[in-house]
Design a protein around this motif. Structure first.
Motif, PDB file in Angstrom:
ATOM      1  N   GLY A 121      -7.717  15.985 -36.553  1.00  0.00           N
ATOM      2  CA  GLY A 121      -6.367  16.086 -37.099  1.00  0.00           C
ATOM      3  C   GLY A 121      -5.785  17.480 -37.127  1.00  0.00           C
ATOM      4  N   LEU A 122      -6.607  18.523 -36.938  1.00  0.00           N
ATOM      5  CA  LEU A 122      -6.069  19.883 -36.939  1.00  0.00           C
ATOM      6  C   LEU A 122      -5.340  20.123 -35.619  1.00  0.00           C
ATOM      7  N   GLU A 123      -4.024  20.314 -35.703  1.00  0.00           N
ATOM      8  CA  GLU A 123      -3.207  20.423 -34.498  1.00  0.00           C
ATOM      9  C   GLU A 123      -2.871  21.859 -34.116  1.00  0.00           C
ATOM     10  N   GLU A 124      -2.718  22.736 -35.103  1.00  0.00           N
ATOM     11  CA  GLU A 124      -2.352  24.127 -34.838  1.00  0.00           C
ATOM     12  C   GLU A 124      -3.002  25.020 -35.880  1.00  0.00           C
ATOM     13  N   LEU A 125      -3.325  26.239 -35.475  1.00  0.00           N
ATOM     14  CA  LEU A 125      -3.994  27.191 -36.351  1.00  0.00           C
ATOM     15  C   LEU A 125      -3.287  28.541 -36.254  1.00  0.00           C
ATOM     16  N   VAL A 126      -3.030  29.152 -37.419  1.00  0.00           N
ATOM     17  CA  VAL A 126      -2.487  30.503 -37.456  1.00  0.00           C
ATOM     18  C   VAL A 126      -3.458  31.371 -38.251  1.00  0.00           C
ATOM     19  N   ILE A 127      -3.940  32.435 -37.628  1.00  0.00           N
ATOM     20  CA  ILE A 127      -4.874  33.383 -38.250  1.00  0.00           C
ATOM     21  C   ILE A 127      -4.110  34.673 -38.492  1.00  0.00           C
ATOM     22  N   VAL A 128      -4.027  35.095 -39.743  1.00  0.00           N
ATOM     23  CA  VAL A 128      -3.218  36.262 -40.074  1.00  0.00           C
ATOM     24  C   VAL A 128      -4.104  37.458 -40.420  1.00  0.00           C
ATOM     25  N   CYS A 216     -14.955  30.954 -33.335  1.00  0.00           N
ATOM     26  CA  CYS A 216     -13.773  31.239 -32.507  1.00  0.00           C
ATOM     27  C   CYS A 216     -13.871  30.518 -31.163  1.00  0.00           C
ATOM     28  N   ALA A 217     -15.020  30.600 -30.535  1.00  0.00           N
ATOM     29  CA  ALA A 217     -15.199  29.992 -29.221  1.00  0.00           C
ATOM     30  C   ALA A 217     -15.111  28.473 -29.264  1.00  0.00           C
ATOM     31  N   ASN A 218     -15.308  27.902 -30.451  1.00  0.00           N
ATOM     32  CA  ASN A 218     -15.326  26.437 -30.586  1.00  0.00           C
ATOM     33  C   ASN A 218     -14.012  25.873 -31.115  1.00  0.00           C
ATOM     34  N   ILE A 219     -13.014  26.716 -31.332  1.00  0.00           N
ATOM     35  CA  ILE A 219     -11.732  26.235 -31.846  1.00  0.00           C
ATOM     36  C   ILE A 219     -11.008  25.463 -30.744  1.00  0.00           C
ATOM     37  N   ALA A 220     -10.620  24.239 -31.066  1.00  0.00           N
ATOM     38  CA  ALA A 220      -9.945  23.389 -30.087  1.00  0.00           C
ATOM     39  C   ALA A 220      -8.429  23.411 -30.242  1.00  0.00           C
ATOM     40  N   ALA A 221      -7.940  23.748 -31.424  1.00  0.00           N
ATOM     41  CA  ALA A 221      -6.503  23.705 -31.680  1.00  0.00           C
ATOM     42  C   ALA A 221      -5.800  24.921 -31.079  1.00  0.00           C
ATOM     43  N   PRO A 222      -4.566  24.757 -30.593  1.00  0.00           N
ATOM     44  CA  PRO A 222      -3.774  25.925 -30.194  1.00  0.00           C
ATOM     45  C   PRO A 222      -3.677  26.905 -31.361  1.00  0.00           C
ATOM     46  N   THR A 223      -3.837  28.192 -31.073  1.00  0.00           N
ATOM     47  CA  THR A 223      -4.003  29.191 -32.129  1.00  0.00           C
ATOM     48  C   THR A 223      -3.064  30.369 -31.926  1.00  0.00           C
ATOM     49  N   LEU A 224      -2.505  30.843 -33.033  1.00  0.00           N
ATOM     50  CA  LEU A 224      -1.723  32.072 -33.042  1.00  0.00           C
ATOM     51  C   LEU A 224      -2.418  33.083 -33.943  1.00  0.00           C
ATOM     52  N   ILE A 225      -2.606  34.294 -33.445  1.00  0.00           N
ATOM     53  CA  ILE A 225      -3.081  35.408 -34.264  1.00  0.00           C
ATOM     54  C   ILE A 225      -1.873  36.280 -34.574  1.00  0.00           C
ATOM     55  N   ILE A 226      -1.630  36.540 -35.854  1.00  0.00           N
ATOM     56  CA  ILE A 226      -0.583  37.465 -36.254  1.00  0.00           C
ATOM     57  C   ILE A 226      -1.264  38.710 -36.807  1.00  0.00           C
ATOM     58  N   ARG A 227      -0.974  39.841 -36.189  1.00  0.00           N
ATOM     59  CA  ARG A 227      -1.578  41.110 -36.613  1.00  0.00           C
ATOM     60  C   ARG A 227      -0.502  42.076 -37.070  1.00  0.00           C
ATOM     61  N   PHE A 276       5.886  29.619 -33.442  1.00  0.00           N
ATOM     62  CA  PHE A 276       4.680  28.874 -33.043  1.00  0.00           C
ATOM     63  C   PHE A 276       4.604  27.511 -33.716  1.00  0.00           C
ATOM     64  N   LEU A 277       4.900  27.472 -35.008  1.00  0.00           N
ATOM     65  CA  LEU A 277       4.796  26.232 -35.784  1.00  0.00           C
ATOM     66  C   LEU A 277       6.132  25.496 -35.733  1.00  0.00           C
ATOM     67  N   LYS A 278       6.235  24.568 -34.819  1.00  0.00           N
ATOM     68  CA  LYS A 278       7.499  23.879 -34.578  1.00  0.00           C
ATOM     69  C   LYS A 278       7.692  22.647 -35.467  1.00  0.00           C
ATOM     70  N   GLY A 279       6.585  22.166 -36.062  1.00  0.00           N
ATOM     71  CA  GLY A 279       6.701  20.975 -36.889  1.00  0.00           C
ATOM     72  C   GLY A 279       6.853  19.702 -36.092  1.00  0.00           C
ATOM     73  N   GLU A 280       6.363  19.738 -34.891  1.00  0.00           N
ATOM     74  CA  GLU A 280       6.457  18.561 -34.026  1.00  0.00           C
ATOM     75  C   GLU A 280       5.119  17.816 -34.058  1.00  0.00           C
ATOM     76  N   ALA A 281       5.103  16.704 -34.759  1.00  0.00           N
ATOM     77  CA  ALA A 281       3.867  15.928 -34.863  1.00  0.00           C
ATOM     78  C   ALA A 281       3.443  15.452 -33.479  1.00  0.00           C
ATOM     79  N   LYS A 282       2.186  15.674 -33.157  1.00  0.00           N
ATOM     80  CA  LYS A 282       1.680  15.267 -31.846  1.00  0.00           C
ATOM     81  C   LYS A 282       1.380  13.779 -31.817  1.00  0.00           C
ATOM     82  N   VAL A 283       1.463  13.222 -30.668  1.00  0.00           N
ATOM     83  CA  VAL A 283       1.118  11.804 -30.486  1.00  0.00           C
ATOM     84  C   VAL A 283      -0.378  11.706 -30.246  1.00  0.00           C
TER      85      VAL A 283
END
Length: 285
Positions: A121-128, A216-227, A276-283
């Motif tokens: 169920g994890l669709e997107e990840l943001v790491i700050v 990190c290598a095992n993350i399947a969700a699209p990811t954004l890093i904000i630095r 990055f976070l568009k709020g578009e629920a994936k099918v």
């Protein structure tokens, strides 16, 4: 359109009471966004950001163990593993089926290790502004701040102390975050709203960098890093290695911000997140 309500809730997870804030979305069927604050932070630090995201999401901000209005654990139970298990328990208890996750600093490390388990169920990840390895000077600065005077005669005195340590944030935004992280002491003074055990440098156990790189290598969700471009915690070199380690990832740097990006540059942080976070629920596949 009326502002959607935000409610404060309590939930028991793994034998500990947790507090979270729940912002209703402005549109029906919006997906969920879970927010995890940093060390010494709290759910209320996300208020402005969460409200801005309600056009796209139902937003859930959790006070992690020992922080804000959540329960205090034993001093040996504040490791990353415990917090990752808390996050998994929260997702399960809330019945989240398809959701996004955003974590800052300590919360970002929780997010990395949680996402590395490939939760359904994890669709997107943001790491700050955090990575498996952190700059030693930044860690030392954070620990020195935690060990500094933490009892104040007034809210103004507490804010002045916080402001002396960081003058980058917009002042009103900074004051609100500080005041919402204060509680009364028995003698009527003010102190920070997190477990005193966390103020001891030995309480938070050392991170396992190797395990975090594997996560990190095992993350399947699209990811954004904000630095934060001025960060003294996430180095450019570690950020570059994360871009190589995480399969589907991009990096955004926020100019003029240090480690606490949502605090230092709230508008730029919001813009980077919304791109990055568009709020578009994936099918479901």
């Amino acid at each position: 359109m009326p502002t959607p309500p935000v409610v404060d809730e309590l939930i028991e997870l793994r034998g500990l009471r947790f507090h979270y804030r729940d912002w209703a979305p402005k549109r029906a069927g919006a997906p969920d966004l879970v927010l995890l604050h940093g060390f010494t932070g709290h759910a209320r630090s996300w208020d402005a950001f969460a409200e801005a995201m309600t056009d796209r999401y139902r937003v859930l901000a959790l006070d992690q163990r020992g922080h804000g209005e959540s329960g205090w654990a034993s001093a040996d139970a504040y490791g990353n593993t415990e917090m990752v298990d808390d996050a998994a328990a929260f997702v399960a208890a809330m019945g989240l089926v398809r959701f996004s996750l955003l974590g800052l600093s300590m919360g970002g490390m929780v997010a990395i290790n949680y996402a590395g388990q490939r939760p359904a169920g994890l669709e997107e990840l943001v790491i700050v502004d955090i990575g498996p390895e952190i700059v030693a000077s930044g860690s030392a600065r954070i620990q020195a701040g935690v060990r500094a005077n933490d009892v104040f005669a007034s809210k103004d005195e507490a804010f002045a102390a916080a402001r002396a340590g960081n003058t980058r944030p917009p002042e009103a935004h900074h004051r609100k975050r500080v005041e919402e992280n204060l509680m009364r002491t028995a003698d009527g003074r003010w102190t920070w709203r997190y477990d005193r055990a966390l103020r001891s440098p030995g309480t938070l156990r050392l991170r396992d960098a190797d395990a975090a790189w594997k996560a990190c290598a095992n993350i399947a969700a699209p990811t954004l890093i904000i630095r934060g471009a001025l960060s003294d915690v996430l180095s450019p070199e570690v950020a570059a290695r994360m871009l190589e380690a995480i399969p589907d990832v991009r990096l955004t740097e926020v100019a003029g911000s240090g480690h606490s990006v949502p605090l230092d540059a709230p508008e730029a942080f919001l813009a980077a997140s919304r791109a990055f976070l568009k709020g578009e629920a994936k099918v479901p596949a």
